[in-house]
Write a protein that holds these residues in place. Structure first.
Motif, short mmCIF file in Angstrom:
data_model
loop_
_atom_site.label_atom_id
_atom_site.label_comp_id
_atom_site.label_asym_id
_atom_site.label_seq_id
_atom_site.Cartn_x
_atom_site.Cartn_y
_atom_site.Cartn_z
N GLU A 84 37.83 41.46 29.43
CA GLU A 84 37.02 41.41 30.66
C GLU A 84 35.76 42.27 30.50
OE1 GLU A 84 40.15 42.45 30.51
OE2 GLU A 84 41.41 41.33 31.92
N ARG A 88 34.64 43.94 36.09
CA ARG A 88 34.92 42.58 36.54
C ARG A 88 36.33 42.17 36.12
NH1 ARG A 88 29.89 38.42 36.75
NH2 ARG A 88 28.22 39.89 37.21
N SER A 89 36.94 41.32 36.93
CA SER A 89 38.24 40.77 36.58
C SER A 89 38.07 39.72 35.47
CB SER A 89 38.88 40.12 37.81
OG SER A 89 38.15 38.96 38.19
N TRP A 90 39.20 39.31 34.91
CA TRP A 90 39.18 38.24 33.90
C TRP A 90 38.51 37.00 34.48
CZ3 TRP A 90 41.03 33.26 33.74
CH2 TRP A 90 41.14 32.66 32.47
N ARG A 91 38.88 36.63 35.71
CA ARG A 91 38.33 35.42 36.32
C ARG A 91 36.83 35.56 36.57
NH1 ARG A 91 41.49 32.32 41.16
NH2 ARG A 91 40.16 30.46 41.31
N GLU A 92 36.40 36.70 37.08
CA GLU A 92 34.98 36.93 37.34
C GLU A 92 34.18 36.91 36.04
OE1 GLU A 92 35.39 39.80 41.31
OE2 GLU A 92 35.40 40.67 39.28
N THR A 93 34.77 37.50 35.00
CA THR A 93 34.09 37.52 33.70
C THR A 93 33.90 36.11 33.16
OG1 THR A 93 35.03 39.68 33.16
CG2 THR A 93 34.23 38.35 31.32
N ARG A 94 34.97 35.34 33.16
CA ARG A 94 34.89 33.99 32.61
C ARG A 94 33.96 33.10 33.45
NH1 ARG A 94 39.21 33.01 28.95
NH2 ARG A 94 39.40 34.95 27.77
#
Length: 253
Positions: A84, A88-94
């Motif tokens: 990440e 940021r979260s994993w989802r926000e990063t991706r």
């Protein structure tokens, strides 16, 4: 409930040569460089973003991406970052990475920014659905293969009738059919379809496992993106009352 259809594919003749395959580096929101491959046709056309399986490299999409480019689409597939971004979260990063990849693609000469297709396999399904939500005005078709979604993503599809959904999974994958079907069922776009395959593999590997389904996908994306060019407005409608119950497999190939 949407019908589950057996795969129907006629291999279309490729009529547009593509000008080349380009390995590029794209700077994301925090400066991280994302390795990507851009498949450029020799003509102006729509954009397609591919979200591959997490256990596959971007080269695994060469065959399918090249066929899309040969039909006139500007196609990109990229490598996901490992960790990440700070804060940021994993989802926000991706999601941030995907948006920057698309910004780069949309800036290339000949890309029609009003027409966008999305393909996601395995872990790439969630990424593809989040990306489509960020670009809902441009997306006209999304292909999801074998991966899960959440309630918010399904709600997005339900309230966005302009986006058609083509879903597929192999029966041997077990839960995968049940992952994909609710997303297709949520769609009110009349082009949305669910295809259940036998022995075709997992996620984007399905394109190699079933050349017939690959041809079906190419034809389906062609129609969705051509419909957007013609400004063909699709209206919501109720699914047929005679549709089978969720999880009912189609006849195997």
């Amino acid at each position: 409930m949407r019908r589950i259809l057996p795969v129907i594919g006629i291999v279309a003749q490729l009529v547009v040569a593509y000008s080349g395959v380009h390995d590029v580096r794209i700077s994301s929101f925090d400066g991280v460089q994302l390795a990507a491959t851009y498949y450029a046709p020799s003509t102006s056309g729509p954009a397609v973003v591919l979200f591959r399986n997490c256990d596959q490299g971007r080269a695994s999409m060469n065959g399918f991406a090249g066929k899309l480019a040969a039909r006139g689409a500007h196609v990109i597939v990229y490598d996901y970052r490992v960790a990440e971004a700070a804060g940021r979260s994993w989802r926000e990063t991706r999601s941030g990475d995907a948006d920057r990849v698309y910004d780069w693609l949309a800036s290339q000469p000949g890309v029609d920014r009003t027409r966008l297709g999305v393909v996601g396999g395995s872990c790439g399904v969630a990424l593809a659905l989040d990306f489509a939500a960020h670009h809902a005005e441009q997306v006209r078709g999304i292909v999801i293969l074998s991966g899960p979604s959440d309630a918010a993503q399904r709600a997005f599809i339900a309230r966005t009738p302009s986006i058609g959904v083509l879903g597929a999974a192999s029966v041997e994958e077990g839960a995968a059919v049940g992952y994909v079907q609710p997303v297709v069922a949520a769609s009110t776009n009349r082009a949305s379809r669910m295809v259940v395959l036998r022995g075709a593999g997992h996620g984007t590997e399905i394109f190699k496992g079933s050349t017939s389904f690959e041809a079906t996908t190419l034809d389906w994306l062609d129609e969705r993106l051509a419909a957007a060019r013609r400004e063909w407005q699709l209206t919501p409608h109720s699914p047929p009352s005679s549709a089978p119950e969720a999880g009912t497999p189609a006849a195997p190939l």
